[in-house]
Design a protein around this motif. Structure first.
Motif, PDB file in Angstrom:
ATOM      1  N   ASP A   1      21.041 -25.282 -47.966  1.00 16.89           N
ATOM      2  CA  ASP A   1      19.913 -24.484 -47.510  1.00 16.89           C
ATOM      3  C   ASP A   1      19.445 -25.035 -46.168  1.00 16.89           C
ATOM      4  O   ASP A   1      18.974 -26.166 -46.112  1.00 16.89           O
ATOM      5  CB  ASP A   1      18.785 -24.524 -48.528  1.00 16.89           C
ATOM      6  N   PRO A   2      19.613 -24.243 -45.102  1.00 16.71           N
ATOM      7  CA  PRO A   2      20.113 -22.865 -44.988  1.00 16.71           C
ATOM      8  C   PRO A   2      21.610 -22.759 -45.343  1.00 16.71           C
ATOM      9  O   PRO A   2      22.305 -23.756 -45.398  1.00 16.71           O
ATOM     10  CB  PRO A   2      19.881 -22.512 -43.521  1.00 16.71           C
ATOM     11  N   SER A   3      22.042 -21.490 -45.533  1.00 15.39           N
ATOM     12  CA  SER A   3      23.436 -21.254 -45.853  1.00 15.39           C
ATOM     13  C   SER A   3      23.896 -19.956 -45.209  1.00 15.39           C
ATOM     14  O   SER A   3      23.134 -19.279 -44.521  1.00 15.39           O
ATOM     15  CB  SER A   3      23.629 -21.181 -47.376  1.00 15.39           C
ATOM     16  N   ASP A   4      25.156 -19.607 -45.474  1.00 21.63           N
ATOM     17  CA  ASP A   4      25.723 -18.353 -44.982  1.00 21.63           C
ATOM     18  C   ASP A   4      25.686 -17.255 -46.039  1.00 21.63           C
ATOM     19  O   ASP A   4      26.385 -16.248 -45.929  1.00 21.63           O
ATOM     20  CB  ASP A   4      27.169 -18.570 -44.524  1.00 21.63           C
TER      21      ASP A   4
ATOM     22  N   PRO B   1      20.886 -12.392 -42.424  1.00 23.37           N
ATOM     23  CA  PRO B   1      19.935 -13.462 -42.115  1.00 23.37           C
ATOM     24  C   PRO B   1      18.524 -13.112 -42.576  1.00 23.37           C
ATOM     25  O   PRO B   1      18.071 -11.959 -42.484  1.00 23.37           O
ATOM     26  CB  PRO B   1      20.021 -13.568 -40.588  1.00 23.37           C
TER      27      PRO B   1
ATOM     28  N   VAL C   1      17.050 -19.828 -47.272  1.00 22.55           N
ATOM     29  CA  VAL C   1      17.209 -19.292 -45.912  1.00 22.55           C
ATOM     30  C   VAL C   1      18.682 -18.977 -45.668  1.00 22.55           C
ATOM     31  O   VAL C   1      19.552 -19.807 -45.931  1.00 22.55           O
ATOM     32  CB  VAL C   1      16.697 -20.290 -44.861  1.00 22.55           C
ATOM     33  N   VAL C   2      18.946 -17.762 -45.190  1.00 21.38           N
ATOM     34  CA  VAL C   2      20.293 -17.371 -44.805  1.00 21.38           C
ATOM     35  C   VAL C   2      20.321 -17.213 -43.291  1.00 21.38           C
ATOM     36  O   VAL C   2      19.481 -16.525 -42.704  1.00 21.38           O
ATOM     37  CB  VAL C   2      20.696 -16.053 -45.485  1.00 21.38           C
ATOM     38  N   ARG C   3      21.313 -17.845 -42.648  1.00 16.92           N
ATOM     39  CA  ARG C   3      21.447 -17.764 -41.192  1.00 16.92           C
ATOM     40  C   ARG C   3      22.688 -16.969 -40.809  1.00 16.92           C
ATOM     41  O   ARG C   3      23.652 -16.925 -41.537  1.00 16.92           O
ATOM     42  CB  ARG C   3      21.526 -19.168 -40.591  1.00 16.92           C
TER      43      ARG C   3
END
Length: 299
Positions: free
Chosen positions: A230-233, A277, A297-299
């Motif tokens: 976290d964050p991840s894809d 995202p 969180v997704v980036r």
């Protein structure tokens, strides 16, 4: 295959498990009214339709020019492949759909009198088509009764933008009528006179003790939770201490589900979502009805 079920608990099905006369298998069934229709809990059907009355089974799909009419599968992520559908004979789009009247299914009684803020949650399928020169005029009605009063909590018409797919819906019981110990849930549809195609389905029914959008719920016992990376894809692993089984939901910041629930097995759940995202809520539902939320969180 090992399946444990009882009305008032979540059905638990284990993967194919080697056993013998000396095996001991411990099965945890989280409390709460829920039905994925893997077993028959005694929902009742009534109506006067000549075809297409509600049945429980593995859905057999129909389509018209590539457009699904009746579902060809149940909702993913539950035990086995069963759902309730209106008729299940397969064939063409107009075969074994609802004709000549109405059909309704009614749940067993469930008690929400001791729940702080009970909701119902379910997946529904709805299709109305083939006007034959006539305007489409059929509808799908979702209702609740508390043993004294009956209220409609949702209606879906030919103008519904989400026809011919499984859709998650959820409603607060107190917004419709007084919660009691003698609740029932009902789904009704009909095709009376103009002969349209009418198909409906129901799967993954569940009663929640509190709002699915509760911002900061907590588990009633201490459970350590780890979410990584976290964050991840869009790929996360959720690991817990002291809780071997549960269900994990992923919501956007407005409380809308962005993927089907994932089962936690032996304290671990793998979450894979579309890599859009943003900030999301990971919601873990414990076996005792409590929940815990985390931010991802997704980036």
């Amino acid at each position: 295959h090992i399946t444990a079920s009882e009305w008032g608990y979540h059905t638990t099905c284990l993967p194919v498990t080697p056993i013998n006369e000396n095996s001991n298998v411990n099965i945890v069934m989280p409390p709460g009214y829920a039905d994925d229709f893997a077993v028959d809990f005694g929902w009742t059907e009534d109506g006067n339709a000549s075809t297409g009355r509600w049945v429980r089974g593995a859905p057999i799909g129909t389509s018209d020019q590539g457009i699904p009419c009746a579902p060809d599968a149940d909702v993913d992520g539950d035990c086995y492949d069963q759902a309730y559908v209106t008729g299940n004979g397969g064939g063409g789009a107009g075969d074994d759909d609802v004709d000549g009247g109405y059909t309704r299914i009614t749940s067993p009684v469930f008690d929400v009198s001791g729940m702080p803020d009970p909701w119902v949650r379910y997946y529904r399928w709805w299709f109305n088509g083939d006007g034959n020169g006539q305007p489409l005029d059929d509808s799908l009605h979702v209702e609740l009764t508390n043993g004294t009063d009956t209220a409609e909590i949702a209606t879906f018409t030919p103008n519904d933008p989400s026809m011919h797919v499984w859709v998650l819906d959820q409603s607060r019981i107190a917004d419709a009528l007084t919660p009691t110990a003698t609740m029932r849930f009902m789904v009704r549809t009909a095709d009376d006179s103009t002969g349209h195609w009418v198909e409906a389905g129901l799967d993954r029914f569940e009663v929640l003790a509190h709002s699915p959008f509760l911002a900061e719920p907590t588990l009633s016992h201490d459970v350590g939770i780890e979410l990584f990376p976290d964050p991840s894809d869009g790929r996360f692993t959720l690991r817990t201490e002291g809780m071997m089984n549960g269900r994990v939901n992923l919501l956007d910041m407005e409380g809308r589900a962005v993927m089907d629930p994932v089962r936690m097995v032996h304290g671990v759940a793998e979450i894979v979502m579309e890599p859009v995202p943003g900030i999301y809520i990971v919601r873990l539902e414990g076996a005792d009805g409590g929940v815990r939320t985390l931010r991802a969180v997704v980036r």
